[in-house]
Enzyme design. Structure first.
Site, PDB file in Angstrom:
ATOM      1  N   ASP A 106      22.673   7.069   0.267  1.00  0.00           N
ATOM      2  CA  ASP A 106      22.618   6.936  -1.127  1.00  0.00           C
ATOM      3  C   ASP A 106      23.956   7.030  -1.606  1.00  0.00           C
ATOM      4  O   ASP A 106      24.589   5.877  -2.046  1.00  0.00           O
ATOM      5  CB  ASP A 106      21.706   8.452  -1.329  1.00  0.00           C
ATOM      6  CG  ASP A 106      21.312   8.580  -2.720  1.00  0.00           C
ATOM      7  OD1 ASP A 106      21.253   7.659  -3.481  1.00  0.00           O
ATOM      8  OD2 ASP A 106      21.276   9.845  -3.008  1.00  0.00           O
ATOM      9  N   THR A 110      27.417  11.975   2.638  1.00  0.00           N
ATOM     10  CA  THR A 110      27.010  12.376   4.181  1.00  0.00           C
ATOM     11  C   THR A 110      27.755  11.475   5.079  1.00  0.00           C
ATOM     12  O   THR A 110      28.477  11.966   6.165  1.00  0.00           O
ATOM     13  CB  THR A 110      25.439  12.199   4.377  1.00  0.00           C
ATOM     14  OG1 THR A 110      24.785  13.091   3.480  1.00  0.00           O
ATOM     15  CG2 THR A 110      25.017  12.836   5.860  1.00  0.00           C
ATOM     16  N   LYS A 134      21.148   2.367  -0.923  1.00  0.00           N
ATOM     17  CA  LYS A 134      20.954   2.294  -2.124  1.00  0.00           C
ATOM     18  C   LYS A 134      22.366   1.987  -2.736  1.00  0.00           C
ATOM     19  O   LYS A 134      23.165   2.539  -3.044  1.00  0.00           O
ATOM     20  CB  LYS A 134      20.777   3.589  -2.803  1.00  0.00           C
ATOM     21  CG  LYS A 134      19.423   4.263  -2.547  1.00  0.00           C
ATOM     22  CD  LYS A 134      19.099   5.456  -3.146  1.00  0.00           C
ATOM     23  CE  LYS A 134      17.828   6.067  -2.645  1.00  0.00           C
ATOM     24  NZ  LYS A 134      17.586   7.373  -3.483  1.00  0.00           N
ATOM     25  N   ARG A 168       7.448  12.851   5.608  1.00  0.00           N
ATOM     26  CA  ARG A 168       8.249  12.122   6.582  1.00  0.00           C
ATOM     27  C   ARG A 168       7.199  10.954   7.418  1.00  0.00           C
ATOM     28  O   ARG A 168       7.955  10.182   8.249  1.00  0.00           O
ATOM     29  CB  ARG A 168       8.731  13.115   7.522  1.00  0.00           C
ATOM     30  CG  ARG A 168      10.097  13.955   6.811  1.00  0.00           C
ATOM     31  CD  ARG A 168      11.041  14.657   7.810  1.00  0.00           C
ATOM     32  NE  ARG A 168      11.578  15.660   7.205  1.00  0.00           N
ATOM     33  CZ  ARG A 168      12.706  15.608   6.861  1.00  0.00           C
ATOM     34  NH1 ARG A 168      13.492  14.321   6.568  1.00  0.00           N
ATOM     35  NH2 ARG A 168      13.705  16.570   6.256  1.00  0.00           N
TER      36      ARG A 168
HETATM   37  P1  IMP Z   1      23.871  10.694   0.548  1.00  0.00           P
HETATM   38  O1  IMP Z   1      24.760  11.562   1.087  1.00  0.00           O
HETATM   39  O2  IMP Z   1      23.929  10.801  -0.705  1.00  0.00           O
HETATM   40  O3  IMP Z   1      24.385   9.175   1.226  1.00  0.00           O
HETATM   41  O4  IMP Z   1      22.366  11.017   1.050  1.00  0.00           O
HETATM   42  C1  IMP Z   1      22.088  11.084   2.452  1.00  0.00           C
HETATM   43  C2  IMP Z   1      20.818  12.029   2.515  1.00  0.00           C
HETATM   44  O5  IMP Z   1      20.252  12.206   1.566  1.00  0.00           O
HETATM   45  C3  IMP Z   1      19.977  11.340   3.410  1.00  0.00           C
HETATM   46  O6  IMP Z   1      20.131  11.441   4.783  1.00  0.00           O
HETATM   47  C4  IMP Z   1      18.739  11.587   2.856  1.00  0.00           C
HETATM   48  O7  IMP Z   1      18.193  12.936   3.799  1.00  0.00           O
HETATM   49  C5  IMP Z   1      18.733  12.301   1.470  1.00  0.00           C
HETATM   50  N1  IMP Z   1      18.378  11.059   0.616  1.00  0.00           N
HETATM   51  C6  IMP Z   1      18.870  10.367  -0.246  1.00  0.00           C
HETATM   52  N2  IMP Z   1      18.173   9.486  -0.962  1.00  0.00           N
HETATM   53  C7  IMP Z   1      16.769   9.780  -0.524  1.00  0.00           C
HETATM   54  C8  IMP Z   1      15.612   9.465  -1.135  1.00  0.00           C
HETATM   55  O8  IMP Z   1      15.506   8.612  -1.898  1.00  0.00           O
HETATM   56  N3  IMP Z   1      14.668  10.212  -0.418  1.00  0.00           N
HETATM   57  C9  IMP Z   1      14.943  11.302   0.500  1.00  0.00           C
HETATM   58  N4  IMP Z   1      15.811  11.757   0.741  1.00  0.00           N
HETATM   59  C10 IMP Z   1      17.012  11.008   0.340  1.00  0.00           C
END
Ligand code: IMP
Ligand code: MG
Length: 178
Positions: A106, A110, A134, A168
């Site tokens: 996203d 992470t 995304k 999930r």
């Molecule tokens: P990031 O660190 O923003 O890339 O987000 C990573 C984590 O956020 C993912 O591994 C998911 O656990 C959670 N996440 C991000 N977008 C979504 C979504 O649309 N639905 C559910 N979990 C999400």
């Protein structure tokens, strides 16, 4: 079922399972090509990536091992911007080719955090395979190497992805109703 309710939110069908399976098969083939004749360490991010990882593993023909790491950055549908390292690395990754396995990239926070941890591990190389990406929400410049399906910036559930811990187990992917 085109609409479902999880807790206080309505979700509608977004990506049918046949499309997800096809995308995962293509990711598996690309990984098999990239790591042919190599030993590969899959670093699976709990909890969300376990479903994707299981689907992927069955289609990998390369010599591979797995290790798991648990982090979290979400509360409900909102990113909390703080990543908590819940279960750290237990394996020695020295000289290994590491492939991070993510359910979704996203913001990429992470991913960037994991890459940061791995910087001190003397790994051979680090790549990432994610079921969902995304691009409009992505805030980092690290390349996202293997992508199953790119989607617009919407909150989704299913195939390991959850809304407050639920959803999930859904075989298809659902998006939050507008
Ligand atoms: P990031 O660190 O923003 O890339 O987000 C990573 C984590 O956020 C993912 O591994 C998911 O656990 C959670 N996440 C991000 N977008 C979504 C979504 O649309 N639905 C559910 N979990 C999400
Ligand atoms: Mg995750």
């Amino acid at each position: 079922m085109n609409k479902i309710t999880l807790g206080d939110r309505c979700f509608e069908l977004f990506i049918p399972h046949s499309e997800i399976d096809k995308a995962i098969a293509e990711v598996a083939q690309a990984i098999n090509r990239e790591y042919e004749n190599n030993c590969l360490m899959l670093l699976i991010t709990l909890n969300g990536a376990i479903v994707f990882a299981a689907d992927l593993l069955k289609q990998l023909t390369v010599d591979c091992r797995i290790s798991c790491i648990k982090l979290s950055s979400y509360s409900g549908t909102e990113c909390t911007h703080t990543i908590k390292d819940l279960i750290g690395l237990t394996e020695d990754l020295t000289n290994q080719r590491v492939l991070i396995i993510e359910d979704i990239v996203d913001t990429g926070n992470t991913y960037a955090y994991i890459v940061d941890i791995l910087k001190n591990q003397n790994v051979k190389d680090i790549k990432i395979a994610t079921m969902i990406f995304k691009p409009d929400a992505y805030k980092h410049s690290l390349p996202v190497h293997f992508v199953g399906l790119p989607i617009p910036d919407k909150f989704i559930v299913g195939r390991g992805l959850d809304y407050n811990g639920t959803g999930r187990n859904l075989i298809d992917i659902y998006q939050v109703c507008e």
